[in-house]
Design an enzyme around this catalytic site. Sequence first.
Site, PDB file in Angstrom:
ATOM      1  N   ASP A 138      -2.199  25.466  19.793  1.00  0.00           N
ATOM      2  CA  ASP A 138      -3.288  26.400  19.590  1.00  0.00           C
ATOM      3  C   ASP A 138      -3.620  27.303  20.708  1.00  0.00           C
ATOM      4  OD1 ASP A 138      -4.072  25.117  17.144  1.00  0.00           O
ATOM      5  OD2 ASP A 138      -4.491  23.297  18.177  1.00  0.00           O
ATOM      6  N   LYS A 160     -11.120  18.545   7.048  1.00  0.00           N
ATOM      7  CA  LYS A 160     -10.923  19.899   7.648  1.00  0.00           C
ATOM      8  C   LYS A 160      -9.386  20.250   7.862  1.00  0.00           C
ATOM      9  CE  LYS A 160      -9.870  21.902  11.581  1.00  0.00           C
ATOM     10  NZ  LYS A 160      -9.113  21.526  12.951  1.00  0.00           N
ATOM     11  N   GLY A 199      -9.831  18.960  20.658  1.00  0.00           N
ATOM     12  CA  GLY A 199     -10.056  17.698  19.567  1.00  0.00           C
ATOM     13  C   GLY A 199     -11.203  18.015  18.618  1.00  0.00           C
ATOM     14  N   GLY A 200     -10.868  17.923  17.278  1.00  0.00           N
ATOM     15  CA  GLY A 200     -11.815  18.440  16.223  1.00  0.00           C
ATOM     16  C   GLY A 200     -12.735  17.214  16.285  1.00  0.00           C
ATOM     17  N   LYS A 201     -12.585  16.255  16.274  1.00  0.00           N
ATOM     18  CA  LYS A 201     -13.492  15.067  15.874  1.00  0.00           C
ATOM     19  C   LYS A 201     -14.283  14.958  17.154  1.00  0.00           C
ATOM     20  CE  LYS A 201     -10.368  11.481  15.337  1.00  0.00           C
ATOM     21  NZ  LYS A 201      -9.185  12.265  15.415  1.00  0.00           N
ATOM     22  N   GLU A 202     -13.701  15.102  18.261  1.00  0.00           N
ATOM     23  CA  GLU A 202     -14.641  15.281  19.507  1.00  0.00           C
ATOM     24  C   GLU A 202     -15.486  16.308  19.761  1.00  0.00           C
ATOM     25  OE1 GLU A 202     -11.543  14.676  19.223  1.00  0.00           O
ATOM     26  OE2 GLU A 202     -10.891  12.812  20.287  1.00  0.00           O
ATOM     27  N   ASP A 251       2.157  24.097  24.493  1.00  0.00           N
ATOM     28  CA  ASP A 251       0.723  23.883  23.697  1.00  0.00           C
ATOM     29  C   ASP A 251       1.118  24.565  22.278  1.00  0.00           C
ATOM     30  OD1 ASP A 251      -1.819  23.459  23.428  1.00  0.00           O
ATOM     31  OD2 ASP A 251      -2.105  25.676  23.991  1.00  0.00           O
ATOM     32  N   ASN A 309      -1.091  19.484  11.748  1.00  0.00           N
ATOM     33  CA  ASN A 309      -0.989  20.793  12.155  1.00  0.00           C
ATOM     34  C   ASN A 309      -0.017  21.288  12.719  1.00  0.00           C
ATOM     35  OD1 ASN A 309      -3.613  20.127  10.937  1.00  0.00           O
ATOM     36  ND2 ASN A 309      -4.737  20.438  12.980  1.00  0.00           N
ATOM     37  N   ASP A 337      -2.529  28.011  27.323  1.00  0.00           N
ATOM     38  CA  ASP A 337      -3.302  29.344  27.147  1.00  0.00           C
ATOM     39  C   ASP A 337      -4.682  29.071  27.677  1.00  0.00           C
ATOM     40  OD1 ASP A 337      -3.979  27.811  24.793  1.00  0.00           O
ATOM     41  OD2 ASP A 337      -5.226  29.282  24.267  1.00  0.00           O
ATOM     42  N   THR A 389      -0.219  18.747  22.567  1.00  0.00           N
ATOM     43  CA  THR A 389      -1.259  19.580  22.018  1.00  0.00           C
ATOM     44  C   THR A 389      -2.456  18.651  21.938  1.00  0.00           C
ATOM     45  OG1 THR A 389      -1.985  20.778  20.203  1.00  0.00           O
ATOM     46  CG2 THR A 389      -0.075  19.374  19.743  1.00  0.00           C
TER      47      THR A 389
HETATM   48  C1  XBP Z   1      -6.636  22.868  20.673  1.00  0.00           C
HETATM   49  C2  XBP Z   1      -7.846  22.254  20.127  1.00  0.00           C
HETATM   50  C3  XBP Z   1      -7.640  21.686  18.800  1.00  0.00           C
HETATM   51  C4  XBP Z   1      -8.147  22.540  17.667  1.00  0.00           C
HETATM   52  C5  XBP Z   1      -8.629  21.571  16.547  1.00  0.00           C
HETATM   53  O1  XBP Z   1      -6.653  22.718  22.140  1.00  0.00           O
HETATM   54  O2  XBP Z   1      -8.885  21.950  20.900  1.00  0.00           O
HETATM   55  O3  XBP Z   1      -8.718  20.618  18.976  1.00  0.00           O
HETATM   56  O4  XBP Z   1      -9.103  23.581  17.847  1.00  0.00           O
HETATM   57  O5  XBP Z   1      -7.562  20.711  16.327  1.00  0.00           O
HETATM   58  P1  XBP Z   1      -5.129  22.879  22.865  1.00  0.00           P
HETATM   59  P2  XBP Z   1      -7.864  19.364  15.389  1.00  0.00           P
HETATM   60  O6  XBP Z   1      -4.410  24.029  22.484  1.00  0.00           O
HETATM   61  O7  XBP Z   1      -5.579  22.674  24.442  1.00  0.00           O
HETATM   62  O8  XBP Z   1      -4.230  21.550  22.430  1.00  0.00           O
HETATM   63  O9  XBP Z   1      -9.226  19.615  14.684  1.00  0.00           O
HETATM   64  O10 XBP Z   1      -6.595  18.842  14.682  1.00  0.00           O
HETATM   65  O11 XBP Z   1      -8.324  18.238  16.478  1.00  0.00           O
HETATM   66 MG    MG Z   2      -4.290  25.939  23.686  1.00  0.00          MG
END
Ligand code: XBP
Ligand code: MG
Length: 250
Positions: free
Chosen positions: A12, A85, A52-55, A10, A128, A183, A122
């Site tokens: 983030d 963003k 997901g940022g949009k979600e 993963d 990103n 994580d 991810t």
């Molecule tokens: C990470 C996320 C991502 C970031 C934002 O989750 O939830 O949405 O916060 O990224 P994970 P975007 O580590 O479980 O993959 O804004 O590019 O969607």
């Molecule tokens: Mg994560």
Amino acid sequence: MAEINALIFDIDGTLAETERAHCVAFNETFAEYNLDWHWNAELYGELLAVTGGKERIKFYLDRYRPDDPRPDNLDAFIAELHQKKTARYNKMLAHRPIPLRLGVRRLLEEARREGIRLAIATTTSLKNVTNLLKYSIAPEAVAWFEVIAAGDMVLAKKPAADIYHYALKELRLKAAQCIAIEDSYNGIRAATGAGIPTLITVSDYTRHQDFTGALLVLDHLGEPDQPFTVLAGDAGDARYVDVAMLRRLG
Ligand code: XBP
Ligand code: MG
């Protein structure tokens, strides 16, 4: 001893503690658009339940701003905000690289030496991922990863298993030949939903989540001089995660 063919990471919270920077990028974008939305650390922790940022923006509007007027094409507006963003976040990655979490570089380098394939799964956007790899590991580090499964490459984001199914398909491997490193609750649901044994290193926002089904839950991957703490499971005599330990676990 299991034969491990690939490690699927993963991004983030696992490779690096990126969520604070994501949150800043969201808030700066909202300010740029004169929106009176502000996500403080506590609210952001709640919003992370949606990947997901949009979600996440859509969820915020539904949950916290139900009476706000909506633009005619809400999805297009959210997509535009999210693009801005993403641009801000990528500027941050370049100007002030986010350090890798403890033990990540060592494990990646050892896996490469041992011929273990590397992949990413991810929910964050592809750009990103590539910029984090480039600025936080090495300019050529994108090539270390045979498969990068990211963002909108699948329809349903974590906790759905789709992104892991996609990564397995691209790797042409079975779930039992891989180990996922995650994580979060959403992350482990996604990885184990695809049948992949999963190791957890908890992150700033996920320490108290439910990791039922994990191979092991640790505070971080550890280093020889900075051992991990086991939060759940049995790590045997190991003090840091290396390939030999993963083979014993897998
Ligand atoms: C990470 C996320 C991502 C970031 C934002 O989750 O939830 O949405 O916060 O990224 P994970 P975007 O580590 O479980 O993959 O804004 O590019 O969607
Ligand atoms: Mg994560």
